[in-house]
Design a protein around this motif. Structure first.
Motif, PDB file in Angstrom:
ATOM      1  N   LYS A 166      83.725 -75.289  36.228  1.00  0.00           N
ATOM      2  CA  LYS A 166      84.551 -74.211  36.932  1.00  0.00           C
ATOM      3  C   LYS A 166      85.076 -73.552  36.013  1.00  0.00           C
ATOM      4  N   SER A 167      86.120 -74.306  35.061  1.00  0.00           N
ATOM      5  CA  SER A 167      86.690 -73.420  34.112  1.00  0.00           C
ATOM      6  C   SER A 167      86.046 -72.601  33.270  1.00  0.00           C
ATOM      7  N   LYS A 168      84.504 -72.942  32.767  1.00  0.00           N
ATOM      8  CA  LYS A 168      83.808 -72.363  31.864  1.00  0.00           C
ATOM      9  C   LYS A 168      83.683 -70.994  32.835  1.00  0.00           C
ATOM     10  N   VAL A 169      83.314 -71.052  33.881  1.00  0.00           N
ATOM     11  CA  VAL A 169      82.778 -69.745  34.668  1.00  0.00           C
ATOM     12  C   VAL A 169      84.250 -68.977  34.499  1.00  0.00           C
ATOM     13  N   MET A 170      85.339 -69.424  34.765  1.00  0.00           N
ATOM     14  CA  MET A 170      86.624 -68.862  34.879  1.00  0.00           C
ATOM     15  C   MET A 170      86.774 -67.834  33.477  1.00  0.00           C
ATOM     16  N   ASN A 171      86.489 -68.805  32.413  1.00  0.00           N
ATOM     17  CA  ASN A 171      86.471 -68.143  31.132  1.00  0.00           C
ATOM     18  C   ASN A 171      85.787 -66.948  31.034  1.00  0.00           C
ATOM     19  N   VAL A 172      84.544 -66.969  31.351  1.00  0.00           N
ATOM     20  CA  VAL A 172      83.657 -66.029  31.424  1.00  0.00           C
ATOM     21  C   VAL A 172      84.077 -64.825  32.253  1.00  0.00           C
ATOM     22  N   ALA A 173      84.598 -65.293  33.331  1.00  0.00           N
ATOM     23  CA  ALA A 173      84.834 -64.157  34.119  1.00  0.00           C
ATOM     24  C   ALA A 173      85.948 -63.383  33.377  1.00  0.00           C
ATOM     25  N   LYS A 174      87.110 -64.047  33.045  1.00  0.00           N
ATOM     26  CA  LYS A 174      88.151 -63.333  32.113  1.00  0.00           C
ATOM     27  C   LYS A 174      87.722 -62.612  31.213  1.00  0.00           C
ATOM     28  N   CYS A 175      86.722 -62.992  30.423  1.00  0.00           N
ATOM     29  CA  CYS A 175      86.180 -62.477  29.168  1.00  0.00           C
ATOM     30  C   CYS A 175      85.460 -61.059  29.565  1.00  0.00           C
ATOM     31  N   ILE A 176      84.878 -61.261  30.876  1.00  0.00           N
ATOM     32  CA  ILE A 176      84.145 -59.772  31.297  1.00  0.00           C
ATOM     33  C   ILE A 176      85.183 -59.009  31.708  1.00  0.00           C
ATOM     34  N   LYS A 177      86.250 -59.414  32.395  1.00  0.00           N
ATOM     35  CA  LYS A 177      87.240 -58.425  32.718  1.00  0.00           C
ATOM     36  C   LYS A 177      87.863 -57.710  31.794  1.00  0.00           C
ATOM     37  N   LYS A 178      88.128 -58.676  30.542  1.00  0.00           N
ATOM     38  CA  LYS A 178      88.988 -58.047  29.450  1.00  0.00           C
ATOM     39  C   LYS A 178      87.858 -56.988  28.809  1.00  0.00           C
ATOM     40  N   THR A 179      86.768 -57.441  28.843  1.00  0.00           N
ATOM     41  CA  THR A 179      85.756 -56.289  27.965  1.00  0.00           C
ATOM     42  C   THR A 179      85.838 -55.040  28.719  1.00  0.00           C
ATOM     43  N   GLY A 180      85.916 -55.228  30.082  1.00  0.00           N
ATOM     44  CA  GLY A 180      85.805 -54.003  31.124  1.00  0.00           C
ATOM     45  C   GLY A 180      87.082 -53.293  30.722  1.00  0.00           C
ATOM     46  N   LYS A 181      88.211 -53.945  30.645  1.00  0.00           N
ATOM     47  CA  LYS A 181      89.723 -53.400  30.836  1.00  0.00           C
ATOM     48  C   LYS A 181      89.835 -52.608  29.434  1.00  0.00           C
ATOM     49  N   ASP A 182      89.488 -53.277  28.226  1.00  0.00           N
ATOM     50  CA  ASP A 182      89.691 -52.751  26.892  1.00  0.00           C
ATOM     51  C   ASP A 182      89.138 -51.156  26.695  1.00  0.00           C
ATOM     52  N   ASP A 183      88.030 -51.066  27.371  1.00  0.00           N
ATOM     53  CA  ASP A 183      87.441 -49.653  27.345  1.00  0.00           C
ATOM     54  C   ASP A 183      86.783 -49.511  28.581  1.00  0.00           C
ATOM     55  N   PRO A 184      87.254 -48.855  29.589  1.00  0.00           N
ATOM     56  CA  PRO A 184      86.732 -48.719  31.035  1.00  0.00           C
ATOM     57  C   PRO A 184      85.239 -47.945  30.987  1.00  0.00           C
ATOM     58  N   ARG A 185      84.954 -47.181  29.753  1.00  0.00           N
ATOM     59  CA  ARG A 185      83.890 -46.391  29.641  1.00  0.00           C
ATOM     60  C   ARG A 185      82.828 -47.350  29.389  1.00  0.00           C
ATOM     61  N   ARG A 186      82.965 -48.509  29.022  1.00  0.00           N
ATOM     62  CA  ARG A 186      81.897 -49.136  29.101  1.00  0.00           C
ATOM     63  C   ARG A 186      81.055 -49.708  30.433  1.00  0.00           C
ATOM     64  N   VAL A 187      82.117 -49.814  31.358  1.00  0.00           N
ATOM     65  CA  VAL A 187      81.416 -50.097  32.801  1.00  0.00           C
ATOM     66  C   VAL A 187      80.715 -48.936  33.114  1.00  0.00           C
ATOM     67  N   ILE A 188      81.412 -47.748  32.764  1.00  0.00           N
ATOM     68  CA  ILE A 188      80.722 -46.507  33.219  1.00  0.00           C
ATOM     69  C   ILE A 188      79.352 -46.048  32.513  1.00  0.00           C
ATOM     70  N   HIS A 189      79.479 -46.652  31.190  1.00  0.00           N
ATOM     71  CA  HIS A 189      78.030 -46.416  30.539  1.00  0.00           C
ATOM     72  C   HIS A 189      76.962 -47.438  31.034  1.00  0.00           C
ATOM     73  N   SER A 190      77.152 -48.757  31.383  1.00  0.00           N
ATOM     74  CA  SER A 190      76.454 -49.603  32.215  1.00  0.00           C
ATOM     75  C   SER A 190      75.794 -48.967  33.393  1.00  0.00           C
ATOM     76  N   PHE A 191      76.490 -48.033  34.180  1.00  0.00           N
ATOM     77  CA  PHE A 191      76.035 -47.576  35.329  1.00  0.00           C
ATOM     78  C   PHE A 191      75.199 -46.518  35.005  1.00  0.00           C
ATOM     79  N   LYS A 192      75.668 -45.713  33.969  1.00  0.00           N
ATOM     80  CA  LYS A 192      74.819 -44.625  33.414  1.00  0.00           C
ATOM     81  C   LYS A 192      73.217 -44.927  33.019  1.00  0.00           C
ATOM     82  N   VAL A 193      73.296 -46.153  32.394  1.00  0.00           N
ATOM     83  CA  VAL A 193      71.952 -46.795  31.951  1.00  0.00           C
ATOM     84  C   VAL A 193      70.863 -47.210  33.251  1.00  0.00           C
ATOM     85  N   GLY A 194      71.797 -47.753  34.096  1.00  0.00           N
ATOM     86  CA  GLY A 194      71.070 -48.206  35.502  1.00  0.00           C
ATOM     87  C   GLY A 194      70.529 -46.666  36.040  1.00  0.00           C
ATOM     88  N   LEU A 195      71.591 -45.715  36.291  1.00  0.00           N
ATOM     89  CA  LEU A 195      71.124 -44.552  36.872  1.00  0.00           C
ATOM     90  C   LEU A 195      70.218 -43.807  36.177  1.00  0.00           C
TER      91      LEU A 195
END
Lengths: 384, 384
Positions: free
Chosen positions: A5-34
């Protein structure tokens, strides 16, 4: 169970941090999908599928490998891929034509030799730094397409049809990537480079400001954690060379955007970046004295405190002025006066040093600032 | 006409230089040609061609994109490609199976949504630094294969046959690349990293030796050009971070070779590299005093000359000893005695400074060496 459980929480935190550091990363992912979903339509819309057949696969392949984070990256890869495919396809058809002249038994030998020679030659070309920086991907695609065309064993007439289909699908895939990349919240490498260099100057300025407060203890210990964060900022400047160079390479492929024209002098940014790095090396040396445990002579420290404070605060102001004038793209006129003040302080310091005799390690902590002031002067010159 | 000729001559010179700088580059080019020609045999040998059909194309494609300069690079790309294709293929077939449950009209929608979600998710994963460093290529191939499989519109039974063919050809292409890369004059990333770090220490040692001669003018001007080349060597150390990190990443993929075991502590090299870089930053500061035009007090210079000379020459010897013990993979016992001597000299210098009063910029040029000596001590500790 708890560990999981703590591992999953860690990964979730890491994902949130990566997205927050540069929100354009999230947008980029959606652009590739599009872009991928757009291109996939070729497979679903039957009339188009009948026209291209299996070659439609190349559109999907092109989108996946060409779509990059920055507009410059996508354009560079797309243009490289298009040109290299055209050139290699033409050469490949020529090679096929040449090989048929050698008869049934000679043909594979000639083709094999040609593939060997061109692959070896093109691979060697990848070692030239200038080709590596700009056309590396194109050379890889050139080798790939040439080998595929020559060894496919098709007749020349079949090849023309195949080449036409493949070029069309690559064009569709490439165009989709470029259009999505440019028009859906674009990430410009040029703008990134501009911001990176300006923020690096800011970090140096922050350091000098923090250094003044820390070294001469004029601030209370309350905001200690905040100022130590300021003092660490310069460390990223030390290793910024690689990212600056790759951004400058990509920026060259971009069309005009924002305040930048098509042929913006991106190389100037590399020069400013190099000067900022030199300045950061000096600060690194300065930083060792901040943490050193050498016995300090307080009497001497008092004497040099005034000019040193002025030097570091004026240098810091000058850097900030340069950085903000870079952001506004104006000539750094405000910076000049700060540099003048800091140079006067440096002269004052030298006079002070001549009048009082001393044998103290403090001196070392002080002169680098003078050096920084003179480097600052050079920086100003280089800001166009 | 003449301009063209001189241009051709220039290019020829450039080619010769690139080849001479590292003869392994020429060999690498021939290796790529060899691997490609080997794989092309599939197209010429008719019995094999009938077995694989157009899928044989994937063998050529795999060789071109997987074959890298170092063994580690080739292995990492080959393994990434193989695993990602397997995983994405399995998932893609599962997605196809799932989508058929939604009927004729729902199928494209479900598949489109799945492609969008997986492509966006996988693209986002590429921003995590750890995945970026090791599995970046695998993630790209994952997106590629998954989209190709899901949008291809084949029935599941057809897909199994296709997947089998494609995996087999990728395996053939990947295996050919890896075998050629490992057994035909291999370039080991680990060995390269080892040599790079050792040669960086050598360059720092050379600088300190050259600095001693240059600054205290104990050498005649005859060998000026040679020693100034020595003095420039350290500059490459400043920017060595990126190449060290990428080599360390690749070295992790390599099997045991030469004196290195499978799980050689490659991270230690990064630590030594970082210390060497810190040392190079100090030297950069030192270097500015070598070229500065500040009036020097000769009397003072004479007084500090002796300990300074000892410090820089002993530091230099210590660095050389560490570097050569690294090359021989033994504990650096010889270096310790040099460091001891240099530390004694640093103490002597401090005593000298306390007895004579002075107010001279020389001091600054001298103390960094003391700092370097203490850093050297840390370096020794970190050499395992």
């Amino acid at each position: 169970h708890k560990g999981l459980k703590s591992k999953v929480m860690n990964v979730a935190k890491c994902i949130k941090k990566t997205g927050k550091d540069d929100p354009r990363r999230v947008i980029h992912s959606f652009k590739v999908g599009l872009a991928l979903t757009l291109v996939s339509l070729f497979y679903y819309s039957r009339p188009l599928y009948r026209g291209f057949g299996v070659a439609g696969m190349w559109a999907v392949l092109t989108v996946v490998v060409v779509f990059e984070f920055t507009v410059g990256g996508t354009l560079s890869k797309g243009i490289n891929r298009g040109c290299a495919t055209l050139l290699a396809g033409a050469l490949g058809i020529g090679a096929q034509h040449l090989a048929t002249a050698f008869g049934q038994s000679g043909e594979p030998l000639v083709l094999g030799a040609l593939v060997f020679i061109l692959a070896a030659g093109a691979t060697f070309m990848r070692f030239f730094p200038r080709i590596k920086a700009r056309y590396d991907y194109g050379v890889v695609i050139f080798i790939l397409t040439f080998s595929l065309v020559t060894v496919s064993g098709y007749r020349v007439t079949q090849l023309f049809q195949l080449a036409q289909q493949r070029l069309a699908t690559i064009l569709i895939g490439g165009a989709t990537s470029m259009l999505v990349s440019i028009f859906v919240s674009p990430v410009w490498a040029g703008q990134d480079l501009h911001n990176l260099v300006a923020s690096n100057l800011d970090k140096l300025a922050n350091y000098l400001q923090g250094f003044e407060q820390e070294y001469f203890h004029c601030s209370e210990n309350k905001e200690n954690s905040k100022s130590s964060a300021l003092l660490q900022g310069y460390k990223t400047v030390l290793a910024s060379k690689a990212s600056e160079e790759s951004l400058a390479n990509l920026a060259r492929w971009e069309p005009g955007h924002g305040g930048f024209r098509l042929c913006h002098p991106w190389k100037q940014y590399l020069k400013i970046g190099a000067l900022a790095r030199e300045c950061a090396y000096k600060i690194e040396t300065l930083n060792t004295y901040l943490n050193s445990e050498i016995q300090e002579c307080l009497e001497f420290k008092c004497k040099v405190e005034e000019p040193c404070k002025i030097m570091s605060s004026e240098s810091s102001k000058a850097l900030k002025a340069i950085s903000s004038s870079m952001k506004a793209m104006t000539a750094p006129s405000a910076a000049k006066c700060h540099i003048e003040k800091s140079k006067t302080a440096a002269k004052l310091l030298r006079i002070t040093l001549e009048t009082i005799s001393l044998d103290d390690a403090e001196l070392i902590a002080v002169i680098p600032i003078a050096t920084i002031a003179s480097i600052l002067e050079e920086i100003t010159k280089s800001v166009e």
